[in-house]
Design an enzyme around this catalytic site. Structure first.
Site, short mmCIF file in Angstrom:
data_model
loop_
_atom_site.label_atom_id
_atom_site.label_comp_id
_atom_site.label_asym_id
_atom_site.label_seq_id
_atom_site.Cartn_x
_atom_site.Cartn_y
_atom_site.Cartn_z
N ASP A 1 0.85 -1.20 0.00
CA ASP A 1 0.00 0.00 0.00
C ASP A 1 0.88 1.25 0.00
O ASP A 1 1.72 1.42 0.87
CB ASP A 1 -0.93 0.00 1.22
CG ASP A 1 -2.11 0.95 1.03
OD1 ASP A 1 -1.91 2.06 0.51
OD2 ASP A 1 -3.23 0.59 1.41
N SER B 1 -7.02 4.47 -1.57
CA SER B 1 -6.79 3.02 -1.56
C SER B 1 -8.05 2.23 -1.91
O SER B 1 -7.95 1.11 -2.40
CB SER B 1 -6.30 2.57 -0.18
OG SER B 1 -4.95 2.90 -0.02
N HIS C 1 -1.60 11.07 -0.88
CA HIS C 1 -1.15 10.25 -2.00
C HIS C 1 -0.69 11.15 -3.14
O HIS C 1 -1.08 12.31 -3.20
CB HIS C 1 -2.29 9.37 -2.51
CG HIS C 1 -2.80 8.41 -1.48
ND1 HIS C 1 -3.88 7.61 -1.68
CD2 HIS C 1 -2.35 8.13 -0.24
CE1 HIS C 1 -4.08 6.86 -0.61
NE2 HIS C 1 -3.18 7.17 0.29
ZN LIG Z 1 -3.06 6.02 2.00
#
Ligand SMILES: [Zn+2]
Length: 421
Positions: A24, A73, A377
């Site tokens: 991740d 995500s 992100h």
């Molecule tokens: Zn994240």
């Protein structure tokens, strides 16, 4: 001879087992940094990592148009598990909030076994998007409750707080063995299992380097899922690489990548031995805008990170609890901050644990010359790594939705007549 050749090419194109591994937030800077972090200073050459060895391609990660170019995500896991782009926050539903079939659901319907092994809570966005559907990743309780209907054979990770006694009873009534200690893993010799080893996420790797949690969960998953002669699909996630990235915590991030890399090596060994198993490793997106080198200086010093003895979160907690906190900080960081730096830390310490942890991370960045551009992100493409039958399909550039389409194409075309259930 021709027959043998044919059957071999069939077995090569349709793996019996598929293992999907997601780091991740593990964009390319993480695996580059990891190479230098792992380099043996006593040898002349730069050693290859498992990432260098298994690299086959790249993938774009942008979500559905409605969410712009930077994915979360949930949307990226939906892309990887269903082949459809959706809005940020969506757990395997489309932009109209209609459920999308996931790889694990399809595999289950064909008679394969399915499982997840993660270092976050098991009902976090990524594993959730492989097992279930929800219009929001934030609906943790609903997601946990929906797992009872997934029929997944292996559910391993954190998240005790989301599984009430009543919910656990429903799982045990369905034949699940429920465990909550790593020491109980040995007692599980056949599916199904629901293992919840922490209230929310598992502890940081850097705070317990001997735990080897993700690799242990993965090894157990392989052992249990292999019992189905039809095959299995397993999702493994190094979930906390992203969490370390969000807090711009390079020492903690490298330790998380290290355990994920070790887990990949265990899976790689399984793939080499079994010869009928595809492993596909990727990231769901990049986190933090990590930069290997920063501030105009041509240097990056991973040796600084090796000396950090605990997560800045833990160092901060110890430093706030103690009077002689200067020596604790120097000891745990592995270097002695200057008088000016200690005076900055003193100010941060007065503001509490969180502020002190941030100040410690900034100091580690300074000493290692690590840079970050965001606490969220970023839109960088991510790498794709693969080995085993079908691995070549993933070479070159692709979109993350295509990864799912390719994996769907590798599933059996017809359901087994002897489903595992
Ligand atoms: Zn994240």
């Amino acid at each position: 001879m021709a027959m043998a050749g044919n059957s071999q090419s069939i077995s090569q194109s349709h793996p019996k087992n598929i293992i999907i591994m997601i780091g991740d937030g593990m964009g390319p800077a993480y695996t580059t940094a990891y190479r230098y972090y792992k380099e043996n200073p006593n040898t002349e050459e730069m050693e290859q990592t498992v990432f260098d060895r298994l690299l086959v391609g790249m993938a774009s990660t942008y979500p559905a148009k409605v969410s712009g170019l930077i994915t979360d995500s949930a949307a990226s896991a939906t892309a990887l598990s269903t082949g459809f782009k959706t809005y940020n926050g969506a757990v395997s539903v489309d932009v109209e909030k209609r459920p999308l079939q996931t790889l694990l659901q399809k595999a289950k319907s064909l008679g394969l076994s399915t499982g997840i092994a993660v270092s976050s809570q098991v009902n976090h966005a990524t594993p959730a998007a492989f097992l279930t559907h929800n219009e929001s990743r934030q609906n943790y309780n609903e997601i946990a409750e929906s797992y009872i209907n997934t029929d997944a054979d292996v559910i391993l990770g954190g998240g005790q707080r989301y599984f009430s006694t009543e919910l656990i009873e429903k799982f045990t009534a369905k034949g699940y063995q429920h465990i909550n200690e790593f020491s109980q893993l040995d007692s599980v010799t056949s599916p199904k299992v629901l293992g919840l080893f922490a209230d929310v996420q598992l502890p940081w790797v850097i705070d317990d380097k001997e735990a080897k949690s993700l690799s242990k969960l993965t090894q157990k998953s392989l052992e249990l899922l292999s019992q189905n002669p039809n095959g299995f699909v397993l999702l493994v996630e190094g979930s906390l690489i992203d969490w370390a990235g969000h807090s711009n915590d390079i020492a903690t991030a490298m330790a998380e990548v290290d355990e994920f890399a070790y887990t990949i090596e265990i899976v790689e060994q399984f793939v080499r031995q079994q010869k009928d198993t595809l492993m596909l490793v990727t990231a769901d997106h990049n986190t933090g805008g990590l930069s290997v080198g920063a501030n105009g200086k041509y240097e990056w010093k991973p040796e600084v990170l090796h000396k950090v003895k605990a997560s800045p979160d833990n160092i901060a907690a110890s430093a706030i609890a103690a009077d002689d906190w200067h020596s604790i900080v120097s000891d745990q960081l592995g270097f002695t901050p200057s008088a000016q730096e200690f005076s900055n830390l003193t100010n941060a310490r007065m503001q509490g644990n969180k502020a002190l942890a941030i100040a410690l991370r900034k100091l580690i960045d300074l000493y290692s010359n690590t840079g970050w551009t965001s606490v969220g992100h970023t839109g960088l493409d991510v790498q794709v790594f693969a080995a085993g039958p079908g691995a070549k399909l993933f070479s070159g550039h692709q979109d993350n939705t295509e990864i799912a389409h390719k994996i769907f194409s590798l599933l059996p075309t017809r359901a087994f007549t002897n489903p595992s259930q």
